[in-house]
Every structure is written in structure tokens, then in C-alpha cells.
Design an enzyme around this catalytic site. Structure first.
Site, mmCIF file in Angstrom:
data_model
loop_
_atom_site.group_PDB
_atom_site.id
_atom_site.type_symbol
_atom_site.label_atom_id
_atom_site.label_comp_id
_atom_site.label_asym_id
_atom_site.label_seq_id
_atom_site.Cartn_x
_atom_site.Cartn_y
_atom_site.Cartn_z
ATOM 1 C CB ALA A 210 -0.933 -0.011 1.203
ATOM 2 N N GLY A 214 -1.937 5.556 -1.730
ATOM 3 C CA GLY A 214 -2.595 6.200 -2.877
ATOM 4 C C GLY A 214 -3.749 5.357 -3.425
ATOM 5 C CE LYS A 215 -1.670 2.294 -8.111
ATOM 6 N NZ LYS A 215 -0.405 2.805 -7.506
ATOM 7 C CB CYS A 332 4.636 2.428 -11.966
ATOM 8 S SG CYS A 332 5.847 2.356 -10.652
HETATM 9 C C1 SAM Z 1 4.768 0.700 -6.086
HETATM 10 S S1 SAM Z 1 4.950 0.959 -4.401
HETATM 11 C C2 SAM Z 1 3.294 1.046 -3.836
HETATM 12 C C3 SAM Z 1 2.587 2.333 -4.131
HETATM 13 C C4 SAM Z 1 1.233 2.453 -3.481
HETATM 14 N N1 SAM Z 1 0.391 1.298 -3.710
HETATM 15 C C5 SAM Z 1 0.490 3.701 -3.949
HETATM 16 O O1 SAM Z 1 -0.521 3.599 -4.645
HETATM 17 O O2 SAM Z 1 0.953 4.788 -3.599
HETATM 18 C C6 SAM Z 1 5.452 -0.602 -3.832
HETATM 19 C C7 SAM Z 1 5.461 -0.770 -2.337
HETATM 20 O O3 SAM Z 1 5.783 -2.131 -2.042
HETATM 21 C C8 SAM Z 1 6.372 -2.141 -0.765
HETATM 22 N N2 SAM Z 1 6.997 -3.459 -0.514
HETATM 23 C C9 SAM Z 1 8.230 -3.868 -0.860
HETATM 24 N N3 SAM Z 1 8.423 -5.129 -0.434
HETATM 25 C C10 SAM Z 1 7.277 -5.512 0.188
HETATM 26 C C11 SAM Z 1 6.865 -6.706 0.849
HETATM 27 N N4 SAM Z 1 7.676 -7.740 0.926
HETATM 28 N N5 SAM Z 1 5.629 -6.749 1.376
HETATM 29 C C12 SAM Z 1 4.797 -5.691 1.289
HETATM 30 N N6 SAM Z 1 5.143 -4.530 0.684
HETATM 31 C C13 SAM Z 1 6.374 -4.451 0.138
HETATM 32 C C14 SAM Z 1 7.304 -0.961 -0.803
HETATM 33 O O4 SAM Z 1 7.650 -0.548 0.497
HETATM 34 C C15 SAM Z 1 6.472 0.062 -1.577
HETATM 35 O O5 SAM Z 1 5.797 0.930 -0.692
#
Ligand code: SAM
Length: 391
Positions: A210, A214-215, A332
Site C-alpha cells: 500500500a 494512494g490506491k 509502474c
Molecule cells: C509501487 S509501491 C506502492 C505504491 C502504493 N500502492 C500507492 O498507490 O501509492 C510498492 C510498495 O511495495 C512495498 N513493498 C516492498 N516489499 C514488500 C513486501 N515484501 N511486502 C509488502 N510490501 C512491500 C514498498 O515498500 C512500496 O511501498
């Protein structure tokens, strides 16, 4: 600051950006802000001019350059009057004939073959164009029609029914509609990912990655009675969500996860979600319009690692979906291995699952999902796929 001092400042900032992209440091924008925090004498025109030079230089070079000077030299080749600033007081030293110049290019050479075949060469310049500022109207509280006239120079976004488009660099933090939780800044592509989820009614939803939500917020606006659990491993990002949710009047539960124990920490949701969104960490190659220095961060090793994480997160997400429920995967990214390839491999591992068509306009079919691109859709680049678990 004189024009020569501005050019020197841009070179110093570019040196910091180069190090930061090698060592996983902060984004270029943050480095520019930090630089000027330490130099209060610089006025707002200086800041704007230096920022513009820095970003023009970064956009111009797909490969991480050796030094700020060699990117600046590239700029000077394009704009010879900058060369007259060399050797002036507080300006950069003149260049000697041996100094390398950063080559102008859009996509790092090693990544060209990784791009989805849909992203043809003609589209590459659009990957670096300045992005508009898109707002998402909080559909739980108001309508786009009611708000459009409150924003100067605004247009409805063509693909998302929730979006308002403003010119690049527009600021809305002190706009009353923002303070009242009626809008959030969110690229139209991100809005379409939330739409692709089709959240409705009192569904039980997990937004597994999350971030700052944002989503999750878009899902809560679309389905205000849904039970949404927003999780992430990054404490700083996730901690921003409750305040944003409060402003939007949304009810979202948050849970900080500890990699690699995510599944154990989500045992109470095992096979319990109607919808799981995996908005996975990725190369960020769809967001180069906003973070052009992202091209300098990514390396073959980092790409392999993030692809392995995506695969693991997809499998964790799948465990949380109830029979008959759905999993939406988004990145993305414009790279095939992170998008269409990732889903092809998921369907090989989970052969009973079926791919469903995401209910969104825009984008093009890419394998078992859809690809949105800056050139084709005027959004950030996103791959999205929707997968159904059989009953
Ligand atoms: C693309 S970003 C998410 C953006 C968010 N959904 C938004 O809409 O603003 C990917 C996210 O995955 C998280 N992440 C990385 N490894 C993860 C894990 N093992 N479990 C859960 N989240 C993880 C990161 O910390 C990051 O915040």
C-alpha cells in the site's frame, strides 16, 4: 546568483544525484531541495533556474554519467551560450578537450530489449516528457463536475471518470478542496489501477503493497463500505496513510509487515479476501517522466531482485484470495519481465487461475494484461492484470 553560479550549482547537484542513484539514496527532487535549504541566499528564481538545468541534464542522459560536469557539457553542446559561463567568477572551470560528454539518449541501452514490444522507438521521447498534475476526485464525497471549475486551467482526464488534469508543476497543497479531502494528487494511470480492481459494496480487500496508500484511498472512495486492509513493509510510507485517510473520511486499517514473514502476519486473512491488490515494487520505468534519474538507478542485478520480490508477493497475494475472489497485479513499469512475463509465469505456477479483462478504458493488451504508456495514453506507464481464483 549569477548565471555562471547557477550552472555551477547544477553541476554540484548532478554530482550528488549520480552518487544517490548508485547508493539507493533520495530522489533528485529531494536533493535539489536539500541543496537550497543549505543556501538560503538563493532566491526562488535561482532555485527554479537551477532545478530546470538539473532536470534537463538528467532527462538528456539515459545512462548514469561519470560526473555532473560531463552531463553539463552535453547541455552546453545543445545550448552553446551556456559555454560562455565557463571560467566566470563562481562559474564552472573551463572544460578541457579530453573531458567526456554524456551521450544523449532516452532509454539505457541494456534496457532496450527489456521494454515491452508495444513501446516502440517513436514513443520513447514521451517517456521523458514533463507530466501533468492529475487529481483524483474523492467520489465518496463529491463529483468531478462539481469541482472542475474550482481549478484554473483544468480538464477532465480522458480515461478515468475521477480525474482532473492540471498543467505540469501545478501546486494544490493549499487549495481548499485538497484540505477538505475532496481531491488527492494521483496520476490517471494509478486511478485506472484502482478502477481495474472493481471494488464494490462491503468487500474485504487487501492492498498488500500500500505504500502511503494512494490506491487504498482510491479503493475506499469507490467502495466506502468495504473493509480495506493496507499493508507494507515500509514503516515511513505506511505511517502517512492514517492522516490521509482521515482527511478523505475513509476507513482503512493498516498493518506493518516484516519481510519475509508476511504470510504468517496475514494468517487471519488467509483465503479471506474478495480482492487482493499487489501494486508491487518495480523498476519504476513507467515513471521516468517524474523521476528521470530512475534510469540511473536500475541495474541488471537490481532488476532481477525486484522481479523475484514481485513473484513472491504475487504468491503471497494468491494465498489471501478466497475461492471465487480476484487478485489485481500492477507495476509502474514498461518492462516485459515485470509485466506480461510475470503474469505468464504466475499462470504457469497457478494453472487453475484465470485471467480476467481489467474493466478500464485506455491501454493496450500486453499478454494477459494491459499496458498503459505515456505515449499512447498520456498516463504514467503501468502494467495491470486481473486474475480470478476459481470457486
Ligand atoms: C509501487 S509501491 C506502492 C505504491 C502504493 N500502492 C500507492 O498507490 O501509492 C510498492 C510498495 O511495495 C512495498 N513493498 C516492498 N516489499 C514488500 C513486501 N515484501 N511486502 C509488502 N510490501 C512491500 C514498498 O515498500 C512500496 O511501498
Amino acid at each position: 546568483m549569477t548565471p555562471a553560479a547557477r550552472l555551477q550549482a547544477a553541476i554540484e547537484i548532478l554530482d550528488e544525484v549520480i552518487v544517490s542513484t548508485r547508493d539507493d539514496g533520495p530522489p533528485a527532487d529531494a536533493i535539489v531541495s536539500r541543496y537550497f535549504k543549505q543556501r538560503r541566499y538563493a532566491g526562488s528564481k535561482d532555485r527554479r533556474a537551477v532545478r530546470e538545468l538539473v532536470f534537463r541534464a538528467i532527462r538528456r542522459s539515459a545512462e548514469r554519467p561519470q560526473s555532473g560536469r560531463c552531463v553539463a557539457l552535453g547541455l552546453i553542446e545543445e545550448q552553446p551560450d551556456l559555454g560562455e559561463l565557463l571560467g566566470q567568477p563562481r562559474g564552472p572551470e573551463p572544460f578541457d578537450a579530453e573531458e567526456p560528454t554524456a551521450e544523449a539518449s532516452f532509454v539505457p541501452r541494456w534496457l532496450e530489449a527489456e521494454l515491452s514490444p508495444l513501446v516502440e522507438r517513436g514513443e520513447w521521447p514521451a517517456l521523458l516528457e514533463r507530466a501533468p498534475v492529475d487529481l483524483r476526485v474523492n467520489a465518496a464525497r463529491t463529483t468531478r463536475e462539481a469541482l472542475l471549475s474550482d481549478f484554473a486551467n483544468s480538464d477532465p482526464t480522458p480515461l478515468s471518470p475521477w480525474g482532473i488534469r492540471l498543467p505540469p508543476e501545478s501546486r494544490i497543497d493549499d487549495h481548499p478542496a485538497y484540505s477538505a479531502g475532496l481531491v488527492e494528487v494521483q496520476d490517471e494511470g494509478s486511478q485506472l489501477i484502482a478502477l481495474a480492481c472493481g471494488a464494490a459494496g462491503e468487500e474485504r480487500i487487501v492492498d498488500l503493497c500500500a505504500g502511503a496508500g494512494g490506491k487504498s484511498l482510491a479503493l475506499a472512495a469507490a467502495a466506502p463500505r468495504a473493509h480495506i486492509l493496507a499493508t507494507d513493509t515500509n514503516r515511513t510510507r505506511l505511517s502517512r496513510l492514517p492522516e490521509r485517510a482521515a482527511r478523505a473520511g475513509a476507513k482503512i486499517e493498516t498493518r506493518l509487515l516484516n519481510s519475509p514473514n508476511e504470510l504468517a502476519e496475514l494468517a487471519d486473512w488467509h483465503e479471506g479476501a474478495d480482492l487482493v491488490l499487489v501494486d508491487a515494487p518495480c523498476s519504476g520505468s513507467g515513471t521516468w517522466r517524474r523521476n528521470p534519474e530512475g534510469r540511473w538507478r536500475i541495474t541488471p542485478d537490481r532488476l532481477d531482485r525486484v522481479i523475484a520480490t514481485q513473484e513472491r508477493l504475487l504468491d503471497i497475494g494468491a494465498e489471501l484470495v478466497r475461492p471465487g475472489g480476484r487478485l489485481v497485479y500492477a507495476v509502474c513499469s514498461l518492462l516485459s519481465r515485470e509485466g506480461a512475463g510475470q503474469i505468464e509465469r504466475f499462470l504457469q505456477r497457478h494453472s487453475s487461475w484465470i485471467s480476467e479483462s481489467p474493466p478500464i478504458g485506455g491501454g493496450r493488451i500486453d499478454g494477459q494484461g494491459r499496458l498503459l504508456t505515456p505515449g499512447h495514453d498520456r498516463t504514467d506507464g503501468f502494467f495491470v492484470a486481473r486474475l480470478g481464483r476459481p470457486c
